[in-house]
Design a protein around this motif. Structure first.
Motif, PDB file in Angstrom:
ATOM      1  N   VAL A  66     -54.833  40.543  30.745  1.00  0.00           N
ATOM      2  CA  VAL A  66     -54.572  39.463  29.792  1.00  0.00           C
ATOM      3  C   VAL A  66     -53.675  38.436  30.468  1.00  0.00           C
ATOM      4  CG1 VAL A  66     -54.786  41.008  27.810  1.00  0.00           C
ATOM      5  CG2 VAL A  66     -52.529  40.551  28.787  1.00  0.00           C
ATOM      6  N   ALA A  67     -53.751  37.196  29.977  1.00  0.00           N
ATOM      7  CA  ALA A  67     -53.071  36.101  30.660  1.00  0.00           C
ATOM      8  C   ALA A  67     -51.610  35.944  30.265  1.00  0.00           C
ATOM      9  CB  ALA A  67     -53.813  34.788  30.410  1.00  0.00           C
ATOM     10  N   THR A  68     -51.241  36.363  29.048  1.00  0.00           N
ATOM     11  CA  THR A  68     -49.902  36.039  28.555  1.00  0.00           C
ATOM     12  C   THR A  68     -49.251  37.203  27.829  1.00  0.00           C
ATOM     13  OG1 THR A  68     -50.643  35.262  26.380  1.00  0.00           O
ATOM     14  CG2 THR A  68     -50.680  33.651  28.181  1.00  0.00           C
ATOM     15  N   THR A  85     -56.444  32.264  24.479  1.00  0.00           N
ATOM     16  CA  THR A  85     -55.515  33.252  25.020  1.00  0.00           C
ATOM     17  C   THR A  85     -54.599  32.646  26.075  1.00  0.00           C
ATOM     18  OG1 THR A  85     -57.144  33.932  26.686  1.00  0.00           O
ATOM     19  CG2 THR A  85     -57.103  35.162  24.603  1.00  0.00           C
ATOM     20  N   PHE A  86     -54.937  31.490  26.589  1.00  0.00           N
ATOM     21  CA  PHE A  86     -54.069  30.816  27.558  1.00  0.00           C
ATOM     22  C   PHE A  86     -54.217  29.302  27.415  1.00  0.00           C
ATOM     23  CE2 PHE A  86     -52.670  29.107  31.600  1.00  0.00           C
ATOM     24  CZ  PHE A  86     -51.548  29.877  31.878  1.00  0.00           C
ATOM     25  N   GLY A  87     -55.341  28.759  27.843  1.00  0.00           N
ATOM     26  CA  GLY A  87     -55.556  27.323  27.804  1.00  0.00           C
ATOM     27  C   GLY A  87     -55.293  26.692  29.155  1.00  0.00           C
ATOM     28  N   LEU A  88     -56.252  26.837  30.099  1.00  0.00           N
ATOM     29  CA  LEU A  88     -56.083  26.246  31.427  1.00  0.00           C
ATOM     30  C   LEU A  88     -55.841  24.750  31.353  1.00  0.00           C
ATOM     31  CD1 LEU A  88     -58.757  27.927  33.719  1.00  0.00           C
ATOM     32  CD2 LEU A  88     -56.282  28.163  33.834  1.00  0.00           C
ATOM     33  N   PHE A 106     -49.710  23.458  18.563  1.00  0.00           N
ATOM     34  CA  PHE A 106     -49.153  24.381  17.577  1.00  0.00           C
ATOM     35  C   PHE A 106     -48.376  25.485  18.320  1.00  0.00           C
ATOM     36  CE2 PHE A 106     -52.988  22.850  15.229  1.00  0.00           C
ATOM     37  CZ  PHE A 106     -52.328  22.286  14.145  1.00  0.00           C
ATOM     38  N   PRO A 107     -47.370  26.087  17.681  1.00  0.00           N
ATOM     39  CA  PRO A 107     -46.609  27.176  18.309  1.00  0.00           C
ATOM     40  C   PRO A 107     -47.350  28.509  18.190  1.00  0.00           C
ATOM     41  CG  PRO A 107     -45.687  26.667  16.161  1.00  0.00           C
ATOM     42  CD  PRO A 107     -46.788  25.673  16.381  1.00  0.00           C
ATOM     43  N   VAL A 108     -48.419  28.652  18.966  1.00  0.00           N
ATOM     44  CA  VAL A 108     -49.277  29.836  18.927  1.00  0.00           C
ATOM     45  C   VAL A 108     -49.452  30.356  20.357  1.00  0.00           C
ATOM     46  CG1 VAL A 108     -50.511  29.097  16.843  1.00  0.00           C
ATOM     47  CG2 VAL A 108     -51.351  28.390  19.097  1.00  0.00           C
ATOM     48  N   PRO A 109     -49.978  31.604  20.538  1.00  0.00           N
ATOM     49  CA  PRO A 109     -50.236  32.100  21.888  1.00  0.00           C
ATOM     50  C   PRO A 109     -51.027  31.092  22.701  1.00  0.00           C
ATOM     51  CG  PRO A 109     -50.548  33.872  20.310  1.00  0.00           C
ATOM     52  CD  PRO A 109     -50.300  32.621  19.503  1.00  0.00           C
ATOM     53  N   GLY A 110     -50.670  30.986  23.950  1.00  0.00           N
ATOM     54  CA  GLY A 110     -51.210  29.945  24.816  1.00  0.00           C
ATOM     55  C   GLY A 110     -50.127  28.907  25.013  1.00  0.00           C
ATOM     56  N   PRO A 111     -49.986  27.953  24.093  1.00  0.00           N
ATOM     57  CA  PRO A 111     -48.890  26.995  24.211  1.00  0.00           C
ATOM     58  C   PRO A 111     -47.504  27.642  24.258  1.00  0.00           C
ATOM     59  CG  PRO A 111     -50.495  26.205  22.635  1.00  0.00           C
ATOM     60  CD  PRO A 111     -50.921  27.599  23.000  1.00  0.00           C
ATOM     61  N   LEU A 112     -47.286  28.677  23.448  1.00  0.00           N
ATOM     62  CA  LEU A 112     -45.988  29.346  23.477  1.00  0.00           C
ATOM     63  C   LEU A 112     -45.700  29.945  24.845  1.00  0.00           C
ATOM     64  CD1 LEU A 112     -45.808  31.172  20.016  1.00  0.00           C
ATOM     65  CD2 LEU A 112     -44.230  29.422  20.876  1.00  0.00           C
ATOM     66  N   ASP A 113     -46.744  30.471  25.496  1.00  0.00           N
ATOM     67  CA  ASP A 113     -46.555  31.113  26.794  1.00  0.00           C
ATOM     68  C   ASP A 113     -46.454  30.102  27.931  1.00  0.00           C
ATOM     69  OD1 ASP A 113     -46.912  34.123  26.167  1.00  0.00           O
ATOM     70  OD2 ASP A 113     -48.603  33.201  25.156  1.00  0.00           O
ATOM     71  N   VAL A 114     -47.246  29.039  27.869  1.00  0.00           N
ATOM     72  CA  VAL A 114     -47.242  28.044  28.934  1.00  0.00           C
ATOM     73  C   VAL A 114     -46.044  27.107  28.805  1.00  0.00           C
ATOM     74  CG1 VAL A 114     -48.494  26.101  29.948  1.00  0.00           C
ATOM     75  CG2 VAL A 114     -49.739  28.136  29.224  1.00  0.00           C
ATOM     76  N   ILE A 115     -45.757  26.661  27.599  1.00  0.00           N
ATOM     77  CA  ILE A 115     -44.663  25.714  27.379  1.00  0.00           C
ATOM     78  C   ILE A 115     -43.358  26.443  27.071  1.00  0.00           C
ATOM     79  CG2 ILE A 115     -43.838  23.768  26.006  1.00  0.00           C
ATOM     80  CD1 ILE A 115     -46.275  23.105  27.689  1.00  0.00           C
ATOM     81  N   SER A 144     -47.802  36.983  24.917  1.00  0.00           N
ATOM     82  CA  SER A 144     -48.131  36.924  23.486  1.00  0.00           C
ATOM     83  C   SER A 144     -49.411  37.683  23.180  1.00  0.00           C
ATOM     84  CB  SER A 144     -48.279  35.464  23.033  1.00  0.00           C
ATOM     85  OG  SER A 144     -47.069  34.770  23.141  1.00  0.00           O
ATOM     86  N   ILE A 145     -50.429  37.477  24.001  1.00  0.00           N
ATOM     87  CA  ILE A 145     -51.690  38.180  23.785  1.00  0.00           C
ATOM     88  C   ILE A 145     -51.520  39.671  24.052  1.00  0.00           C
ATOM     89  CG2 ILE A 145     -54.060  38.436  24.604  1.00  0.00           C
ATOM     90  CD1 ILE A 145     -53.563  35.990  22.846  1.00  0.00           C
ATOM     91  N   GLU A 146     -50.743  40.028  25.059  1.00  0.00           N
ATOM     92  CA  GLU A 146     -50.476  41.444  25.328  1.00  0.00           C
ATOM     93  C   GLU A 146     -49.841  42.115  24.113  1.00  0.00           C
ATOM     94  OE1 GLU A 146     -47.992  44.290  28.453  1.00  0.00           O
ATOM     95  OE2 GLU A 146     -48.083  42.126  28.767  1.00  0.00           O
ATOM     96  N   ALA A 147     -48.831  41.477  23.535  1.00  0.00           N
ATOM     97  CA  ALA A 147     -48.154  42.048  22.371  1.00  0.00           C
ATOM     98  C   ALA A 147     -49.102  42.154  21.185  1.00  0.00           C
ATOM     99  CB  ALA A 147     -46.936  41.194  22.003  1.00  0.00           C
ATOM    100  N   ASP A 148     -49.935  41.149  20.975  1.00  0.00           N
ATOM    101  CA  ASP A 148     -50.882  41.165  19.866  1.00  0.00           C
ATOM    102  C   ASP A 148     -51.882  42.311  20.021  1.00  0.00           C
ATOM    103  OD1 ASP A 148     -52.155  39.951  17.454  1.00  0.00           O
ATOM    104  OD2 ASP A 148     -53.798  39.583  18.844  1.00  0.00           O
TER     105      ASP A 148
END
Length: 336
Positions: free
Chosen positions: A138-140, A255-258, A273-282, A142-146
């Motif tokens: 998994v890339a992040t 799950t990430f957002g390249l 939005f503050p969701v997995p992907g943006p939360l992990d990258v930003i 947040s997704i791992e925890a989910d």
């Protein structure tokens, strides 16, 4: 090492999964490994229901077995949960060969957006698919925890990178004819990308959408003031990023957002939005603005220094991504 990647997502599809796999393959080959890909372009295919741009391999079981036997790989990675992924999974389980998988997309949420299928049922299928894998990449965090909350095991991190030579700040003349600021979105024009959350916003300046997809005609008709330019690639895509002022990422299911990294490397602040992907990258970085009020995030992002965005993106490397991938594999030569 001789590696085999089995994927239902491959060229000519244009999405983050394909870019991740293709770029990882290139990096692995630069490291001296041999990489073969089993993808739909080697099979008879049918269009995916509700998404005809995606082609699905038709009855691939026998040919997949033959291809794997002919490839004689040292390790097998199954990238997707489609017909090819299922056929390769059956092969590995029958031969008692270890394999790895990846959770690239929030498949259950995608299905829910297109059909009345309960999330619990879709997640049960996806969990069963990945359960026998040596590693589920998994890339992040947040997704791992989910996924862990949903009963997934053997999860390992496989981050993403960005080509900072291609995606870089450039002249903004491409959009010189549009009122500023220019708010840009890049990605598939499809329901799961939640793009209307961006298109419906009351924002100053202009909105530009780069990408193709099943909703393109509908949304072009519904939002005539938005500039839709279709899919772009390579230098052309990079110029479109760099010519904008803010990158808007309305998806809640990636799950990430390249595209986030590509935008940041181009000097674009991110609004999302503050969701997995943006939360992990930003995260807490000042390179973007995250809010449940996407309009507020867009307006805050306008004032962010492009240099901050570029410096944040420089911390992501495709070479490190490929090294992580290698570490997660389970070679099986000599395994009983």
């Amino acid at each position: 090492m001789k590696l085999l990647i089995v994927t239902d997502a491959w060229h000519p599809q244009v999405n983050g999964v394909v870019r991740t796999l293709a770029t990882t393959r290139t990096e692995l080959e630069r490291l001296g490994h041999v990489v073969e890909v089993i993808a739909p372009d080697r099979f008879r295919t049918i269009p995916m229901p509700t998404y005809p741009e995606i082609r699905l391999a038709l009855a691939p079981g026998r040919r997949v077995r033959q291809m794997i036997d002919a490839a004689e790989p040292d390790a097998i990675h199954i990238a997707t949960e489609g017909p090819l992924g299922l056929a390769a999974r059956r092969y590995c389980l029958k031969r008692k060969l270890p394999f790895t998988t990846a959770y690239h997309t929030r498949f259950p949420e995608y299905v829910r957006d297109r059909a009345p299928v309960p999330l619990s049922l879709s997640y049960a299928f996806v969990r069963r698919f990945h359960a026998p894998a040596h590693s589920v990449m998994v890339a992040t965090a947040s997704i791992e925890a989910d996924l862990q909350r949903r009963g997934f095991t053997n999860i390992r991190r496989w981050s993403r990178g960005v080509d900072t030579d291609l995606f870089r700040p450039r002249d903004k003349g491409l959009f010189a004819h549009l009122p500023r600021p220019v708010f840009l979105s890049v990605g598939r024009v499809a329901v799961e990308k939640n793009i209307e959350a961006f298109l419906s916003l009351d924002l100053p300046g202009s909105k530009v959408v780069v990408g193709d997809g099943p909703q393109l005609a509908e949304l072009k008709a519904k939002y005539p003031t938005v500039t839709f330019v279709g899919a772009k690639h390579g230098e052309d895509l990079a110029r479109h990023y760099a010519a904008a002022d803010v990158f808007v990422f309305p998806s809640r299911t990636d799950t990430f957002g390249l595209v986030l990294l590509e935008a940041l490397a181009s000097g674009l602040p991110v609004a999302a939005f503050p969701v997995p992907g943006p939360l992990d990258v930003i995260g807490n970085s000042p390179a973007g603005a995250l809010s449940e009020d996407l309009r507020t995030a867009c307006l805050k992002a306008v004032d962010i220094d492009p240099a901050i965005c570029r410096n944040h993106a420089l911390g992501f490397s495709w070479r490190a991504c490929a090294q992580q991938f290698l570490e997660n594999l389970r070679p099986f030569k000599g395994v009983a």
